[in-house]
Design a protein around this motif. Structure first.
Motif, PDB file in Angstrom:
ATOM      1  N   ILE A  74       0.869  -1.179   0.000  1.00 13.35           N
ATOM      2  CA  ILE A  74       0.000   0.000   0.000  1.00 13.35           C
ATOM      3  C   ILE A  74       0.906   1.230   0.000  1.00 13.35           C
ATOM      4  O   ILE A  74       1.884   1.278   0.752  1.00 13.35           O
ATOM      5  N   ILE A  75       0.575   2.180  -0.853  1.00 14.38           N
ATOM      6  CA  ILE A  75       1.340   3.438  -0.879  1.00 14.38           C
ATOM      7  C   ILE A  75       0.391   4.524  -0.406  1.00 14.38           C
ATOM      8  O   ILE A  75      -0.677   4.717  -0.976  1.00 14.38           O
ATOM      9  N   ILE A  76       0.777   5.203   0.662  1.00 18.64           N
ATOM     10  CA  ILE A  76      -0.091   6.256   1.195  1.00 18.64           C
ATOM     11  C   ILE A  76       0.604   7.611   1.027  1.00 18.64           C
ATOM     12  O   ILE A  76       1.751   7.777   1.423  1.00 18.64           O
ATOM     13  N   PHE A  77      -0.108   8.543   0.399  1.00 21.96           N
ATOM     14  CA  PHE A  77       0.438   9.864   0.078  1.00 21.96           C
ATOM     15  C   PHE A  77      -0.172  10.945   0.953  1.00 21.96           C
ATOM     16  O   PHE A  77      -1.383  10.917   1.210  1.00 21.96           O
ATOM     17  N   ALA A  78       0.640  11.915   1.340  1.00 23.55           N
ATOM     18  CA  ALA A  78       0.151  13.186   1.885  1.00 23.55           C
ATOM     19  C   ALA A  78       0.556  14.252   0.872  1.00 23.55           C
ATOM     20  O   ALA A  78       1.743  14.450   0.613  1.00 23.55           O
ATOM     21  N   ASP A 111      -4.610  10.113 -11.768  1.00 20.09           N
ATOM     22  CA  ASP A 111      -3.826   9.576 -12.893  1.00 20.09           C
ATOM     23  C   ASP A 111      -2.393  10.098 -12.849  1.00 20.09           C
ATOM     24  O   ASP A 111      -1.437   9.350 -13.067  1.00 20.09           O
ATOM     25  N   GLU A 112      -2.244  11.405 -12.552  1.00 17.17           N
ATOM     26  CA  GLU A 112      -0.892  11.974 -12.473  1.00 17.17           C
ATOM     27  C   GLU A 112      -0.116  11.347 -11.318  1.00 17.17           C
ATOM     28  O   GLU A 112       1.089  11.088 -11.429  1.00 17.17           O
ATOM     29  N   LEU A 113      -0.805  11.101 -10.242  1.00 21.31           N
ATOM     30  CA  LEU A 113      -0.163  10.486  -9.074  1.00 21.31           C
ATOM     31  C   LEU A 113       0.270   9.046  -9.407  1.00 21.31           C
ATOM     32  O   LEU A 113       1.355   8.599  -9.011  1.00 21.31           O
ATOM     33  N   ARG A 114      -0.574   8.362 -10.148  1.00 22.04           N
ATOM     34  CA  ARG A 114      -0.250   6.977 -10.536  1.00 22.04           C
ATOM     35  C   ARG A 114       1.011   6.950 -11.409  1.00 22.04           C
ATOM     36  O   ARG A 114       1.899   6.112 -11.220  1.00 22.04           O
ATOM     37  N   VAL A 115       1.114   7.924 -12.334  1.00 19.59           N
ATOM     38  CA  VAL A 115       2.307   8.021 -13.188  1.00 19.59           C
ATOM     39  C   VAL A 115       3.537   8.279 -12.320  1.00 19.59           C
ATOM     40  O   VAL A 115       4.603   7.694 -12.536  1.00 19.59           O
ATOM     41  N   GLU A 116       3.368   9.132 -11.307  1.00 23.34           N
ATOM     42  CA  GLU A 116       4.477   9.430 -10.387  1.00 23.34           C
ATOM     43  C   GLU A 116       4.933   8.143  -9.679  1.00 23.34           C
ATOM     44  O   GLU A 116       6.127   7.885  -9.530  1.00 23.34           O
ATOM     45  N   VAL A 117       3.963   7.342  -9.253  1.00 26.45           N
ATOM     46  CA  VAL A 117       4.288   6.088  -8.558  1.00 26.45           C
ATOM     47  C   VAL A 117       5.096   5.187  -9.506  1.00 26.45           C
ATOM     48  O   VAL A 117       6.143   4.632  -9.136  1.00 26.45           O
ATOM     49  N   GLU A 118       4.626   5.082 -10.730  1.00 29.21           N
ATOM     50  CA  GLU A 118       5.269   4.183 -11.689  1.00 29.21           C
ATOM     51  C   GLU A 118       6.694   4.647 -12.022  1.00 29.21           C
ATOM     52  O   GLU A 118       7.644   3.881 -11.941  1.00 29.21           O
ATOM     53  N   GLY A 126       5.494  -2.604 -15.700  1.00 28.69           N
ATOM     54  CA  GLY A 126       4.756  -3.866 -15.654  1.00 28.69           C
ATOM     55  C   GLY A 126       4.020  -4.161 -14.364  1.00 28.69           C
ATOM     56  O   GLY A 126       3.514  -5.264 -14.203  1.00 28.69           O
ATOM     57  N   HIS A 127       3.971  -3.203 -13.428  1.00 33.28           N
ATOM     58  CA  HIS A 127       3.246  -3.481 -12.187  1.00 33.28           C
ATOM     59  C   HIS A 127       1.858  -2.855 -12.191  1.00 33.28           C
ATOM     60  O   HIS A 127       1.651  -1.806 -12.766  1.00 33.28           O
ATOM     61  N   ARG A 128       0.932  -3.543 -11.548  1.00 29.90           N
ATOM     62  CA  ARG A 128      -0.409  -2.981 -11.392  1.00 29.90           C
ATOM     63  C   ARG A 128      -0.394  -1.976 -10.252  1.00 29.90           C
ATOM     64  O   ARG A 128       0.120  -2.265  -9.169  1.00 29.90           O
ATOM     65  N   ILE A 129      -0.949  -0.797 -10.500  1.00 27.51           N
ATOM     66  CA  ILE A 129      -1.033   0.252  -9.468  1.00 27.51           C
ATOM     67  C   ILE A 129      -2.471   0.762  -9.510  1.00 27.51           C
ATOM     68  O   ILE A 129      -2.880   1.361 -10.502  1.00 27.51           O
ATOM     69  N   GLU A 130      -3.231   0.480  -8.455  1.00 27.50           N
ATOM     70  CA  GLU A 130      -4.670   0.789  -8.490  1.00 27.50           C
ATOM     71  C   GLU A 130      -5.075   1.567  -7.246  1.00 27.50           C
ATOM     72  O   GLU A 130      -4.467   1.420  -6.188  1.00 27.50           O
ATOM     73  N   ARG A 131      -6.163   2.331  -7.379  1.00 24.66           N
ATOM     74  CA  ARG A 131      -6.797   2.856  -6.164  1.00 24.66           C
ATOM     75  C   ARG A 131      -7.445   1.675  -5.469  1.00 24.66           C
ATOM     76  O   ARG A 131      -7.917   0.750  -6.138  1.00 24.66           O
ATOM     77  N   LEU A 167      -4.939  13.173   1.842  1.00 25.38           N
ATOM     78  CA  LEU A 167      -4.411  11.809   1.833  1.00 25.38           C
ATOM     79  C   LEU A 167      -4.940  11.090   0.597  1.00 25.38           C
ATOM     80  O   LEU A 167      -6.123  11.215   0.250  1.00 25.38           O
ATOM     81  N   ARG A 168      -4.061  10.365  -0.059  1.00 21.88           N
ATOM     82  CA  ARG A 168      -4.417   9.585  -1.252  1.00 21.88           C
ATOM     83  C   ARG A 168      -3.715   8.229  -1.146  1.00 21.88           C
ATOM     84  O   ARG A 168      -2.646   8.134  -0.534  1.00 21.88           O
ATOM     85  N   CYS A 169      -4.277   7.206  -1.776  1.00 22.47           N
ATOM     86  CA  CYS A 169      -3.733   5.861  -1.560  1.00 22.47           C
ATOM     87  C   CYS A 169      -3.782   5.004  -2.822  1.00 22.47           C
ATOM     88  O   CYS A 169      -4.697   5.145  -3.652  1.00 22.47           O
ATOM     89  N   PHE A 170      -2.793   4.139  -2.974  1.00 27.79           N
ATOM     90  CA  PHE A 170      -2.772   3.145  -4.053  1.00 27.79           C
ATOM     91  C   PHE A 170      -2.392   1.786  -3.480  1.00 27.79           C
ATOM     92  O   PHE A 170      -1.694   1.704  -2.457  1.00 27.79           O
ATOM     93  N   VAL A 171      -2.822   0.714  -4.162  1.00 31.13           N
ATOM     94  CA  VAL A 171      -2.296  -0.619  -3.852  1.00 31.13           C
ATOM     95  C   VAL A 171      -1.573  -1.124  -5.104  1.00 31.13           C
ATOM     96  O   VAL A 171      -1.939  -0.758  -6.222  1.00 31.13           O
ATOM     97  N   THR A 172      -0.570  -1.938  -4.902  1.00 33.62           N
ATOM     98  CA  THR A 172       0.224  -2.427  -6.033  1.00 33.62           C
ATOM     99  C   THR A 172       0.720  -3.847  -5.776  1.00 33.62           C
ATOM    100  O   THR A 172       0.844  -4.268  -4.618  1.00 33.62           O
TER     101      THR A 172
END
Ligand code: B12
Ligand code: SF4
Ligand code: SF4
Length: 316
Positions: A74-78, A111-118, A126-131, A167-172
């Motif tokens: 889990i990736i948790i953002f502030a 979407d921009e945050l997801r790109v940042e994670v990747e 090649g990894h799945r990154i989802e809300r 706060l924003r969050c992703f799972v991967t």
């Protein structure tokens, strides 16, 4: 992206405005323990049965969605999200107020945050990154990941940003090497301080329990349509939406209060239109731009909420 032992930080350049963030990662193996904490509070009768709160939290559960059971981390953002400083003009006077964190477009999308994670965090294709398919209680996650600490006001605080964050969050399915699992932590300043308790207009922050009495929090009523409960004291409203009383005088925000974002004043004409309850399209558009709330345009509900709130702010 810069590293320190428990938290990481970075900057996203969205529409050329740099947006700072911090994040932490934890293993999905901690999900049952997180859910246990929530279940315990429910058992102890500490979770409010007020319908709006029930509605907000009904779907929340620390559990992986059926379509992504193999998620590992889990990736948790502030994300830094300072309140907007707004002046309202009415009756020849200028009334200073705020639009608190979380109510305006933060300038960075999921979407921009997801790109940042990747690109800058996982740095591996090649990894799945989802809300999360099932929404999480984000403050508890932020606190246990080491990203934040609870204030006595039940809001979470991040070093360098105070409580003025989103706060924003992703799972991967990517597995991070570091997992800085922490106990539930409270701000050091809270140990000798009760300012938020004294300032809260509804008495939501109580001396004998940590979990606030949500049914007495102004925000629960003024961010949705409807009449305010009779107990709300006269002059209690202090923000365009939500309430700033337990954050603005908080020692944990001493630095952060210096970074509010000034925006263009709301004019006499705009206030008059809103107070009428039926602002014209031009006014809805101009106020939505000043307050960075694009969703005002086309939302009768949000326009009604704003009409009511601006009326009480300027008329008492
Ligand atoms: C429901 C909700 C509300 C409700 C209820 C608030 C509440 N305190 O639960 C209402 C509408 C009132 C509300 C108000 C606000 N909200 Co709100 N809200 C949420 C939402 C959707 C869920 C929160 C939740 O899970 N509550 C359930 C309770 C049980 O969880 P908790 O508050 O973390 O309680 C924990 C502590 O009490 C702790 N605990 C228990 N005992 C003890 C003892 C000790 C010693 C310690 C240290 C801890 C501790 O355990 C509890 C469970 O973990 C989240 C979004 C999300 N997905 O998480 C946003 C969210 C929490 N809200 C947010 C914001 C900004 C606000 C407001 C500041 C808005 C404003 N006024 O400007 C206010 C703050 C009011 C307050 N004092 O809490 C932000 C918080 C950002 C931050 N800095 O932490 C969030 C995360 C939205 C976001 N995506 O950024 N909110
Ligand atoms: S006002 Fe004081 S008690 Fe309340 S959260 Fe801030 S430091 Fe803690
Ligand atoms: S947001 Fe306002 S009403 Fe809610 S707990 Fe804080 S001070 Fe009290």
């Amino acid at each position: 992206v810069q590293n320190n032992p428990t938290r990481y930080s970075g900057v996203i350049k969205s529409n050329s405005t740099p947006i700072t963030y911090q994040y932490a990662t934890v293993s999905t193996m901690h999900l049952p323990e997180l859910q246990d904490t929530i279940d315990g509070l429910r058992r102890d009768g500490l979770l409010s049965d007020v319908p709006t709160f029930q509605e907000y939290t009904r779907e929340m559960r620390f559990s992986l969605a059926e379509d992504f059971p193999e998620a590992k981390s889990i990736i948790i953002f502030a994300i830094s999200n300072p309140p907007l400083a707004v002046n309202l003009h009415h009756g020849g006077k200028s009334i200073p107020t705020f639009l608190p964190s979380g109510y305006y477009d933060p300038g960075v999308s999921y979407d921009e945050l997801r790109v940042e994670v990747e690109k800058n965090i996982i740095k591996e294709p090649g990894h799945r990154i989802e809300r999360p398919g099932i929404p999480f209680h984000l403050k508890l996650l932020a606190v246990r990941s080491g990203l934040a600490r609870y204030g006595r006001n039940n809001i979470s605080y991040v070093n360098g940003m105070g409580s003025f964050i989103l706060l924003r969050c992703f799972v991967t399915d990517y597995e991070f090497q570091h997992d800085h699992w922490q106990d539930i932590g409270m701000l050091e300043q809270c140990e000798t301080c009760r300012l938020c308790q004294k300032q809260c207009p509804g008495g939501a922050i109580q001396p004998n329990r940590f979990v606030i009495d949500v049914s007495r929090c102004l925000t629960l009523y003024n961010e949705v349509e409807g009449d305010f409960p009779a107990w709300v004291p006269e002059g209690a409203h202090n923000a365009v939406l939500g309430c700033m009383k337990c954050q603005i005088t908080c020692p944990g925000n001493r630095q952060a209060v210096q970074h509010f974002i000034p925006v263009d004043d709301i004019t006499e004409e705009e206030i008059a239109e809103y107070i009428s309850g039926t602002p014209d399209e031009k006014t809805i558009q101009s106020v939505s731009e000043k307050l960075r709330m694009p969703w005002l345009v086309g939302s009768k509900e949000m326009v009604n909420v704003l009409s009511r709130n601006l009326s009480v702010l300027v008329q008492g």
